[in-house]
Design an enzyme around this catalytic site. Structure first.
Site, short mmCIF file in Angstrom:
data_model
loop_
_atom_site.label_atom_id
_atom_site.label_comp_id
_atom_site.label_asym_id
_atom_site.label_seq_id
_atom_site.Cartn_x
_atom_site.Cartn_y
_atom_site.Cartn_z
N GLU A 242 0.87 -1.18 0.00
CA GLU A 242 0.00 0.00 0.00
C GLU A 242 0.91 1.22 0.00
OE1 GLU A 242 -3.08 -0.14 -0.50
OE2 GLU A 242 -3.41 -2.28 -0.21
N CYS A 276 -1.29 9.37 2.71
CA CYS A 276 -1.00 8.82 1.38
C CYS A 276 -2.09 9.14 0.37
CB CYS A 276 -0.78 7.31 1.47
SG CYS A 276 -2.21 6.37 2.07
#
Length: 486
Positions: A242, A276
């Site tokens: 991820e 993110c």
């Protein structure tokens, strides 16, 4: 090198106040592991007993994660404030509430996910029955990040225990207070022979990967992700990565500008932009650019009322990187631009029309700096996005369904949100993950359960009939008949 393996608790985790399940294991515990290798060996021994496969065991672990978050909310918030300067409200929203909702959703849906799934069969496989069933992988390594050190460490752990795995949790050394807290709390609340916390620096991660675990789950940056994948390759360890990237926001002339500005500013400033899926840059139609920029600047000012002029960055290395980006980037700075080396603070900053090859546009910003670039058409915006590595998310603000479909159909990203920012991450009904440079694999909800399970195909056939047609010697007549079945 520094590392520590979490101490063993007495017993096998909490008994939830909401869900009491009967323990199916004894209360004996083994001595604490002395090395990384010992820790993984003990987890393999626990997995070999088969107890983590039990629906009751899985449900209990999930309920205990919920209870831990409830009972230690203040401690978690304090650790996040120490590591990141996070406010208590943002700690609750970004790490505590989001993690608890993942655990609750998994607990409520677990037995449904675990059911075997019947499938139809082709004529050549009849008579018989076909299905697939999910089984745990074994020992899963979870490598947590520093920016959301609770949510992005415990979220994958929810998936791991829901799937019936043992897990070794490696929190980020860059969030030391949160790492220490997880190392203390997880053995108290979870089955300490099935979930182990190993603290340490980057070398410890490499040591853990060298043990040949059954799956490695990493959340972090693209460059480190490449090193994780390389270290996993010698053992053919599957990975979920991820990562991040420059997630764009496209604002068309048909957008509700005030709403767009609020939502962009809110997520961009959350955790000082160290998220993110934060909006990395904005592509706005020329007809509404000035209106949008004015609204973002005004909204950021409102959101920061009564607070320090700069926002704290996690460490000196990241601060220096962001300060250099600001110093060497072009464009018109219409808000902020200041830095404070003593507090490692970066002021919320809006930069209008930097050049596409400016430092602020080269790599993921991961800070409270927002470039806003003018485009003359939606096609130009799509072309700009497609000319760069595939992002973790694409955000679009428009009231026009044709524009929505055009962007969704002509861009590639890990996820997409229309008329909001980052909210897909909070929906366990949706898969969350990247594509290309922004990641490999997806999780959340059922998607996490499946990512950390093996989907085993099963074909069950009766002993009779057992036609000789299938066996040699193969005559022309046999082959002619067999062709009708395949």
């Amino acid at each position: 090198m520094r590392y520590g393996v979490s101490s063993r608790a007495t017993g096998r985790g909490c008994v939830s106040k909401e869900i009491a399940v009967t323990s199916d294991v004894s209360s004996e515990t083994r001595p604490a592991a002395d090395t990384v290798g010992d820790a993984v060996t003990e987890l393999r021994a626990t997995f070999a007993t088969g107890r983590t496969k039990s629906p009751a065991w899985r449900t209990r672990q999930l309920a205990c994660i919920e209870r831990m978050l409830d009972e230690h909310e203040d401690e978690i918030a304090a650790a996040l404030a120490d590591d990141l300067g996070r406010t208590k409200a943002e700690a609750w929203l970004g790490d505590i509430a989001s993690t608890k909702s993942e655990a609750t959703y998994a607990r409520k849906h677990l037995r449904k996910w675990m059911k075997r799934r019947r499938t139809s069969l082709s004529l050549s496989s009849l008579p018989g029955r076909g299905w697939y069933q999910y089984e745990p992988l074994g020992v899963v390594l979870i490598i947590g990040p520093w920016n959301y050190p609770v949510y992005l460490t415990l979220g994958p752990l929810v998936a791991a225990v829901a799937a019936g795995n043992c897990a070794v949790v490696k929190p980020s050394e860059h969030a030391p207070a949160s790492s220490r807290l997880l190392a203390r709390l997880l053995p108290e609340y979870l089955d300490s022979e099935a979930v182990t916390v190993v603290e340490g620096e980057a070398q410890v991660t490499q040591e853990l990967l060298a043990q040949g675990v059954d799956h490695a789950f990493f959340t972090g940056g693209t460059e480190v992700g490449k090193r994780i994948m390389a270290a996993a390759a010698p053992h053919l360890t599957p990975v979920t990565l991820e990562l991040g990237g420059k997630s764009p926001v496209i604002v068309t002339g048909n957008a509700d500008i005030e709403v767009a500005a609020r939502r962009i500013a809110w997520v961009k400033l959350m955790n000082a932009g160290q998220t993110c899926i934060a909006p990395d840059y904005v592509l706005v139609d020329r007809s509404v650019r000035d209106k949008l920029v004015d609204a973002i600047v005004r909204t950021m000012g409102t959101f920061r009322t009564g607070q320090a002029p700069s926002m704290r960055i996690v460490n000196r290395r990241q601060f220096d990187r962001l300060a250099a980006v600001l110093e060497h980037s072009d464009g018109d700075v219409v808000l902020g631009g200041g830095t404070d080396v003593d507090t490692m603070g970066i002021a919320p900053t809006v930069v209008v029309d930097p050049s596409p090859d400016s430092p602020v546009m080269e790599s993921e910003i991961f800070g409270p700096i927002l470039p806003v670039l003018t485009v003359d058409s939606l096609d130009d915006a799509i072309s700009f996005v497609n000319g760069r590595p595939k992002p973790l998310a694409v955000y679009l603000f428009t009231k026009n369904s044709a524009e929505r479909d055009k962007v969704l159909g002509n861009t590639t990203s890990g996820g997409a949100v229309v008329n909001h920012i980052a909210m897909h991450c909070l929906a366990p009904q949706l898969p969350f993950g990247g594509v290309g440079d922004s990641g490999i694999g997806a999780y959340h909800g059922r998607w996490g359960f499946e990512a950390l399970s093996h989907r085993k195909a099963v074909l069950s056939k009766p002993s009779r009939p057992d036609p000789s047609l299938m066996y040699p010697p193969y005559t022309d007549r046999k082959l002619k008949l067999m062709r009708r079945f395949f």
